[in-house]
Write a protein that holds these residues in place. Structure first.
Motif, PDB file in Angstrom:
ATOM      1  N   ASN A   1      -6.921 -10.170  51.444  1.00  0.00           N
ATOM      2  CA  ASN A   1      -6.779 -11.457  51.034  1.00  0.00           C
ATOM      3  C   ASN A   1      -7.242 -11.967  49.702  1.00  0.00           C
ATOM      4  N   LEU A   2      -8.436 -11.573  49.375  1.00  0.00           N
ATOM      5  CA  LEU A   2      -9.165 -12.186  48.184  1.00  0.00           C
ATOM      6  C   LEU A   2      -8.468 -11.673  47.100  1.00  0.00           C
ATOM      7  N   LEU A   3      -8.214 -10.162  47.123  1.00  0.00           N
ATOM      8  CA  LEU A   3      -7.334  -9.621  46.065  1.00  0.00           C
ATOM      9  C   LEU A   3      -5.776 -10.336  45.578  1.00  0.00           C
ATOM     10  N   GLY A   4      -5.298 -10.775  46.892  1.00  0.00           N
ATOM     11  CA  GLY A   4      -3.997 -11.088  46.659  1.00  0.00           C
ATOM     12  C   GLY A   4      -4.126 -12.813  46.140  1.00  0.00           C
ATOM     13  N   HIS A   5      -5.204 -13.360  46.625  1.00  0.00           N
ATOM     14  CA  HIS A   5      -5.501 -14.727  45.844  1.00  0.00           C
ATOM     15  C   HIS A   5      -5.961 -14.783  44.577  1.00  0.00           C
ATOM     16  N   TRP A   6      -6.605 -13.662  43.902  1.00  0.00           N
ATOM     17  CA  TRP A   6      -6.922 -13.364  42.688  1.00  0.00           C
ATOM     18  C   TRP A   6      -5.844 -13.190  41.695  1.00  0.00           C
ATOM     19  N   MET A   7      -4.686 -12.448  42.366  1.00  0.00           N
ATOM     20  CA  MET A   7      -3.528 -12.140  41.793  1.00  0.00           C
ATOM     21  C   MET A   7      -2.321 -13.012  41.838  1.00  0.00           C
ATOM     22  N   ASP A   8      -2.686 -14.265  42.431  1.00  0.00           N
ATOM     23  CA  ASP A   8      -1.544 -15.378  42.500  1.00  0.00           C
ATOM     24  C   ASP A   8      -1.950 -16.510  41.542  1.00  0.00           C
ATOM     25  N   GLN A   9      -1.066 -17.299  41.329  1.00  0.00           N
ATOM     26  CA  GLN A   9      -1.258 -18.593  40.556  1.00  0.00           C
ATOM     27  C   GLN A   9      -1.792 -18.312  39.038  1.00  0.00           C
ATOM     28  N   ASP A  10      -1.363 -17.108  38.462  1.00  0.00           N
ATOM     29  CA  ASP A  10      -1.664 -16.726  37.015  1.00  0.00           C
ATOM     30  C   ASP A  10      -3.321 -16.566  37.163  1.00  0.00           C
ATOM     31  N   ARG A  11      -4.226 -16.080  38.036  1.00  0.00           N
ATOM     32  CA  ARG A  11      -5.293 -16.016  37.996  1.00  0.00           C
ATOM     33  C   ARG A  11      -5.961 -14.737  37.668  1.00  0.00           C
ATOM     34  N   GLY A  12      -4.901 -13.688  38.061  1.00  0.00           N
ATOM     35  CA  GLY A  12      -5.252 -12.277  37.761  1.00  0.00           C
ATOM     36  C   GLY A  12      -5.750 -11.808  36.362  1.00  0.00           C
ATOM     37  N   ALA A  13      -4.950 -12.112  35.345  1.00  0.00           N
ATOM     38  CA  ALA A  13      -5.306 -11.647  34.073  1.00  0.00           C
ATOM     39  C   ALA A  13      -6.238 -12.273  33.574  1.00  0.00           C
ATOM     40  N   ALA A  14      -6.702 -13.344  33.743  1.00  0.00           N
ATOM     41  CA  ALA A  14      -8.074 -13.917  33.468  1.00  0.00           C
ATOM     42  C   ALA A  14      -9.075 -13.577  34.074  1.00  0.00           C
ATOM     43  N   LEU A  15      -9.158 -13.328  35.502  1.00  0.00           N
ATOM     44  CA  LEU A  15     -10.199 -12.723  36.229  1.00  0.00           C
ATOM     45  C   LEU A  15     -10.433 -11.075  35.796  1.00  0.00           C
TER      46      LEU A  15
END
Length: 172
Positions: free
Chosen positions: A40-54
């Protein structure tokens, strides 16, 4: 076993990590979380354009690699890596909350500060000759998504909140 790339594909972002050996799972961002919380944490990070920045942050990138590696090391597809596969496509996509169970699912999402719960679906493991060639990785990704399309179509209701899955099905 050589270098293995796990391509994590979320709702809005794609991040490539290198498979990590078992036992390297200590990291403050994931310590104390169970397997479902990590997904769920990884999914949250990879959603709403957060993944590339994180992924640009070393701590988040390391945690992404740990979560994906732990998940894949326990999956049946990992056996293909022992026979030469060096690329795995792992999707982490929004799960539809069944009517009447929303409170339970919201509690699960809230444990890691997510807006949704997520399902991890490995699409396959293949051998790529040019593992550092982006075009080869993209081609493998497309083939793995195509091979998994039937699964997504059969489970479209389970992924009803996933704009990525719905878009993939419409394109097919």
């Amino acid at each position: 076993m050589g270098k293995i790339i796990i391509r994590i594909m979320g709702e809005s972002d794609i991040v490539d990590v290198t498979m990590q050996p078992a036992g390297t799972s200590k990291h403050p961002l994931v310590d104390g979380l169970d397997d479902q919380d990590k997904i769920n944490l990884l999914g949250h990070w990879m959603d709403q354009d957060r993944g590339a920045a994180l992924a640009k942050d070393a701590d988040h990138f390391a945690a992404m690699g740990i979560i994906a590696s732990e998940f894949m090391s326990r999956h049946a597809l990992f056996a293909a890596c022992e026979t030469g596969a060096n690329f795995i496509l792992l999707t982490i996509l929004r799960e539809k909350w069944p009517v009447g169970s929303k409170a339970k699912f919201k509690t699960l999402a809230d444990r890691v500060g997510a807006d949704h719960t997520y399902l991890a679906v490995p699409c396959g493991a293949v051998q790529i000759d040019e593992i550092d060639d982006e075009a080869s990785l993209k081609e493998a990704e497309i083939h793995q998504l195509a091979a998994t399309l039937g699964f997504y179509k059969a489970n479209r209701k389970r992924f009803a909140n996933s704009s990525a899955v719905q878009g993939l099905i419409k394109q097919a």
